[in-house]
Design a protein around this motif. Structure first.
Motif, PDB file in Angstrom:
ATOM      1  N   PRO A   1      43.416  32.558  57.021  1.00  0.00           N
ATOM      2  CA  PRO A   1      42.359  32.076  57.434  1.00  0.00           C
ATOM      3  C   PRO A   1      42.230  30.835  58.433  1.00  0.00           C
TER       4      PRO A   1
ATOM      5  N   ALA B   1      26.586  36.540  53.167  1.00  0.00           N
ATOM      6  CA  ALA B   1      27.628  37.273  52.776  1.00  0.00           C
ATOM      7  C   ALA B   1      28.972  37.101  53.199  1.00  0.00           C
TER       8      ALA B   1
ATOM      9  N   TRP C   1      31.041  34.402  52.239  1.00  0.00           N
ATOM     10  CA  TRP C   1      31.582  34.361  50.715  1.00  0.00           C
ATOM     11  C   TRP C   1      33.135  35.016  50.948  1.00  0.00           C
ATOM     12  N   MET C   2      33.417  35.753  51.850  1.00  0.00           N
ATOM     13  CA  MET C   2      34.995  36.143  52.269  1.00  0.00           C
ATOM     14  C   MET C   2      35.545  35.334  52.873  1.00  0.00           C
ATOM     15  N   GLY C   3      35.809  33.987  52.244  1.00  0.00           N
ATOM     16  CA  GLY C   3      36.398  33.037  52.755  1.00  0.00           C
ATOM     17  C   GLY C   3      36.248  32.659  54.326  1.00  0.00           C
TER      18      GLY C   3
ATOM     19  N   GLY D   1      36.766  30.676  54.189  1.00  0.00           N
ATOM     20  CA  GLY D   1      38.039  29.930  54.206  1.00  0.00           C
ATOM     21  C   GLY D   1      38.751  29.477  55.054  1.00  0.00           C
TER      22      GLY D   1
ATOM     23  N   LEU E   1      31.693  27.548  47.078  1.00  0.00           N
ATOM     24  CA  LEU E   1      31.987  27.760  45.629  1.00  0.00           C
ATOM     25  C   LEU E   1      30.912  28.761  44.844  1.00  0.00           C
TER      26      LEU E   1
ATOM     27  N   ARG F   1      35.908  39.008  45.839  1.00  0.00           N
ATOM     28  CA  ARG F   1      35.523  38.859  47.110  1.00  0.00           C
ATOM     29  C   ARG F   1      35.880  37.484  47.498  1.00  0.00           C
ATOM     30  N   MET F   2      35.752  36.403  46.654  1.00  0.00           N
ATOM     31  CA  MET F   2      36.315  35.107  47.080  1.00  0.00           C
ATOM     32  C   MET F   2      37.767  35.077  46.997  1.00  0.00           C
TER      33      MET F   2
ATOM     34  N   GLU G   1      40.162  37.475  47.629  1.00  0.00           N
ATOM     35  CA  GLU G   1      40.693  38.525  48.384  1.00  0.00           C
ATOM     36  C   GLU G   1      40.178  38.291  50.019  1.00  0.00           C
ATOM     37  N   GLU G   2      39.202  37.631  49.714  1.00  0.00           N
ATOM     38  CA  GLU G   2      38.348  37.381  51.157  1.00  0.00           C
ATOM     39  C   GLU G   2      38.243  38.542  51.973  1.00  0.00           C
ATOM     40  N   ARG G   3      37.662  39.575  51.095  1.00  0.00           N
ATOM     41  CA  ARG G   3      37.219  40.735  51.884  1.00  0.00           C
ATOM     42  C   ARG G   3      36.424  41.450  50.929  1.00  0.00           C
ATOM     43  N   GLU G   4      35.557  42.561  51.365  1.00  0.00           N
ATOM     44  CA  GLU G   4      34.652  43.267  50.479  1.00  0.00           C
ATOM     45  C   GLU G   4      35.669  44.254  49.546  1.00  0.00           C
TER      46      GLU G   4
END
Lengths: 289, 229, 207
Positions: free
Chosen positions: A62, A72, A75-77, A79, A86, C72-73, C75-78
């Protein structure tokens, strides 16, 4: 003399101090700065990334253009390395040992989901902070363990108290702030914030104060997305639900350009340059971000 | 054999429950209170296996109070309902399940909205404007279907409630006495159904109490006392 | 299954999928609530329906939300529809000898990837202990499933556009639940396309 009380976290020194905890805090004061500013309309958080050299393969990690996003997507990092989501309503910026931080982030996410599971409601911000601090405290008391080398800044929203900003350290202490800073140069940054903070800031003001203070705190004059992560917590204009936004590198550069704080990519930055920390930090930059 | 029902209105929830206690065809008591306040603005009517009901009400009450003390604010009604549901759902798959059916009514002071939840011993939850539990279900649901409307005022809601009580008296062969609570922003209040105008009595009581008694942060164990009639 | 009632149906269209459920919650023959939605979103490309015992609908829903959020958190993907199906399946099989009384239905549009630039719309269904079937046309479950099978068999055709698919699934559900005493009291339909999700509440016979 000190030797005898160093190796155990659980034993007080004759002066009544816990050396391991103090050393952990010392380690953090060399880490990349994290800084957040609270306003009535939302909260801004910025974090300094350490640049670790050109051989590091970041293509899958990332931090590329793929990082960040709103709601949303965050959410997917979102990161990056420093700012993590969190829960729906809570973002955190971390300073300290990355591996410790990852474990804490995982713990926090789990606890937030457990709360959602039990009560069908997003966890109140202070409660999650408490949960983390309970765990951190445990590591200063039980034998054979070392404390977490991580300080956190939490920004979040809940229905009870609205926008909130907290900070916690390796001892398990936490406190709520209007603006605060952890990591390298945190004392000078805090005094800068103390000078410039006003109670009626708008979100735009908070963003600008956050980044301006950051630029004064970091060694380099020009800021850019290569050295910085940035995020905000606001309310969705239509639904009124908390909306986390982790800035994509391009969005951050755009923001920095409008604030005239840089935003253009600099020439290749060597190891050690722009790492911010007061000396000693360069040796273990890969470990301490 | 029990009978409870509840109605939400504009800014309040009414819960009524029978007060009978006994075994099979014998009634041993006609003034057993089955409605427990479980928070400053939250109350629960429990029906089902007699021993389980009081144990369960106590368990919920103490846990919600512990949450209140630990976190300095009470769990809001929607979250409290989700939590109670979880307890029931976990209990039904345990070795000693609680055989209780619950009506949980509350007023959410953060959003200023009334909430009513219908829960059964399996952990089924329904979020509905009016509800009934027990034998009363078969006669009072249709009564409320006919007379209830959105944003109903206190006196009108109490009329609907009295219609339900009358319907139970008329159609159900068992004799029931009822007690009733009203939950609003000021707390959980008991209503005397036999009085001429219980709402006026309540308003007078709240007005007399208000200036001197700010809402206690932590509910004392005997705070909103529902005296056995 | 017959204690609370309720039915779910999902259908495949041309570059779209649809999933619909009734809104009744009952306690045997007594109707308790008419706002009991049995279809839940995972994200805007993936929905699932849980007809069956209402207490397990909540429990499973909360369990799955927990697991998907952590997925999701981390794997950082849907999550993809296929992976999600296996997640549901293994969650159900965990309770092999004391199962959740639920027959889930999953409907989703997989996002294009480098390896599979034109993925097909996906639906799947399971029994109470997680045995997966992935039909190519439609999936039904719940107390009206036998009626749903019949109507869907008659109305469904391949490659329906989103609006036609909406009409097909709505008519299928409404006409099937009208012959089922334990389902009905309104319905909700979601049609998932690549750029949006169309959600509509349907009025039905309210008796």
């Amino acid at each position: 003399m000190a030797r005898r009380y160093d190796s155990r976290t659980t034993i007080f020194s004759p002066e009544g101090r816990l050396y391991q905890v103090e050393y952990a805090m010392e380690a953090i004061s060399h880490a990349g700065t994290v800084l957040a500013v609270l306003s009535k309309e939302g909260i801004a958080i910025a974090a300094e990334k350490k640049v670790t050299g050109k051989l590091l393969d970041l293509s899958l990690a990332p931090g590329g253009e793929g990082m960040g996003g709103e709601g949303a997507e965050a959410w997917m990092g979102g990161g990056g390395e420093k700012i993590f989501l969190l829960n729906n309503n809570i973002l955190a910026g971390l300073a300290g040992i990355t591996s410790d931080a990852n474990s804490l982030v995982n713990f926090a996410r789990n606890r937030a989901q457990q709360y959602l599971f039990s009560y069908n409601e997003d966890i109140p911000v202070e409660l999650l902070v408490q949960r983390l601090c309970d765990m951190k405290q445990g590591y200063t008391q039980f034998g054979g363990l070392r404390p977490f080398g991580v300080s956190l800044i939490y920004i979040g929203w809940d229905a009870l108290y609205g926008f909130q900003l907290y900070q916690s350290d390796p001892s398990g202490n936490y406190s709520g702030w209007k603006a605060t800073c952890i990591g390298a140069n945190h004392s000078s940054a805090t005094s800068l914030l103390k000078q410039d903070y006003k109670d009626d800031l708008s979100l735009e003001d908070a963003k600008s104060l956050c980044l301006k203070t950051m630029s004064k705190t970091m060694d380099s004059i020009k800021l850019s997305s290569e050295k910085l992560e940035f995020a905000t917590m606001t309310l969705h204009p239509e639904t009124g639900q908390p909306l986390a936004k982790i800035y994509r590198p391009s969005e951050l550069d755009e923001l920095l350009r409008t604030l005239e704080l840089g935003g253009t990519k600099e020439e290749q930055i060597g190891v050690g340059e722009g790492t911010g920390g007061g000396g000693g930090g360069e040796g273990n930059v890969a470990m301490s971000t | 054999m029990e009978c409870a029902f509840a109605i939400t209105g504009k800014d309040f929830v009414l819960i009524a429950s029978d007060m009978s206690a006994g075994r099979s065809i014998i009634q041993m008591k006609s003034n057993e209170n089955k409605i427990t306040p479980v928070g400053p603005n939250l109350a629960m009517a429990c029906g089902g296996e007699p021993g389980d009901t009081s144990r369960f009400a106590d368990y919920v009450d103490r846990n919600l109070r512990l949450y209140h003390i630990r976190n300095n604010f009470p769990l809001p009604p929607p979250s409290a309902a989700s939590w109670v549901r979880r307890i029931l759902a976990e209990s039904i798959r345990s070795r000693s399940p609680y055989a209780v059916n619950v009506l949980l009514g509350g007023f959410d002071t953060t959003t200023s909205k009334p909430h009513l939840y219908w829960l059964d011993y399996l952990g089924t939850k329904a979020d509905i404007p009016y509800a009934a539990q027990g034998v009363g279900m078969y006669v009072t649901l249709s009564t409320m279907d006919k007379w209830w409307y959105e944003n109903i005022e206190r006196r009108e809601a109490l009329d609907v409630l009295n219609k339900c009580v009358d319907e139970v008296k008329k159609r159900v062969t068992i004799k029931f006495d009822f007690n009733c609570v009203l939950i609003d922003k000021d707390g959980v209040h008991s209503l005397d159904l036999k009085s001429q105008d219980p709402i006026a009595e309540l308003e007078a009581k709240v007005a007399a109490m208000k200036p001197s008694d700010p809402e206690p942060i932590i509910p004392s164990s005997d705070a909103p006392a529902i005296a056995a009639a | 299954m017959e204690y609370n009632g309720g039915s779910v149906v999902a259908m495949i269209g041309k570059d779209c999928v649809a999933i619909a459920s009734d809104l009744r919650l009952g306690q045997q023959s007594v109707g308790v609530a008419m706002n009991f939605d049995k279809v839940f979103p995972v994200n805007d490309k993936l929905y699932y329906g849980l007809p069956g015992l209402a207490t397990d609908v909540y429990t499973l829903r909360e369990q799955l939300r927990f697991r998907v959020n952590m997925y999701r958190m981390k794997e950082e993907r849907e999550i993809t529809p296929k992976t999600f199906t296996h997640l549901v399946s293994s969650t159900l099989y965990e309770k092999r000898f004391g199962p959740y009384f639920i027959e889930p239905v999953v409907a989703g549009l997989p996002s294009p990837t480098e390896l599979d630039p034109h993925p097909k719309p996906f639906i799947s269904t399971m029994d109470t202990i997680g045995c997966i079937t992935t039909p190519k046309d439609f999936a039904v479950a719940g107390t009206a499933s036998n009626k749903l099978f019949g109507v869907a068999e008659g109305l469904w055709e391949p490659d329906l556009e989103p609006e036609d698919l909406f009409e097909t699934i709505s008519q299928t559900l409404l006409n099937a639940v009208d012959r089922d005493a334990l389902s009905g009291w309104g319905a909700i339909v979601h049609v998932i396309t690549h750029d949006k999700v169309i959600t509509r509440q349907l009025r039905a016979r309210m008796d």
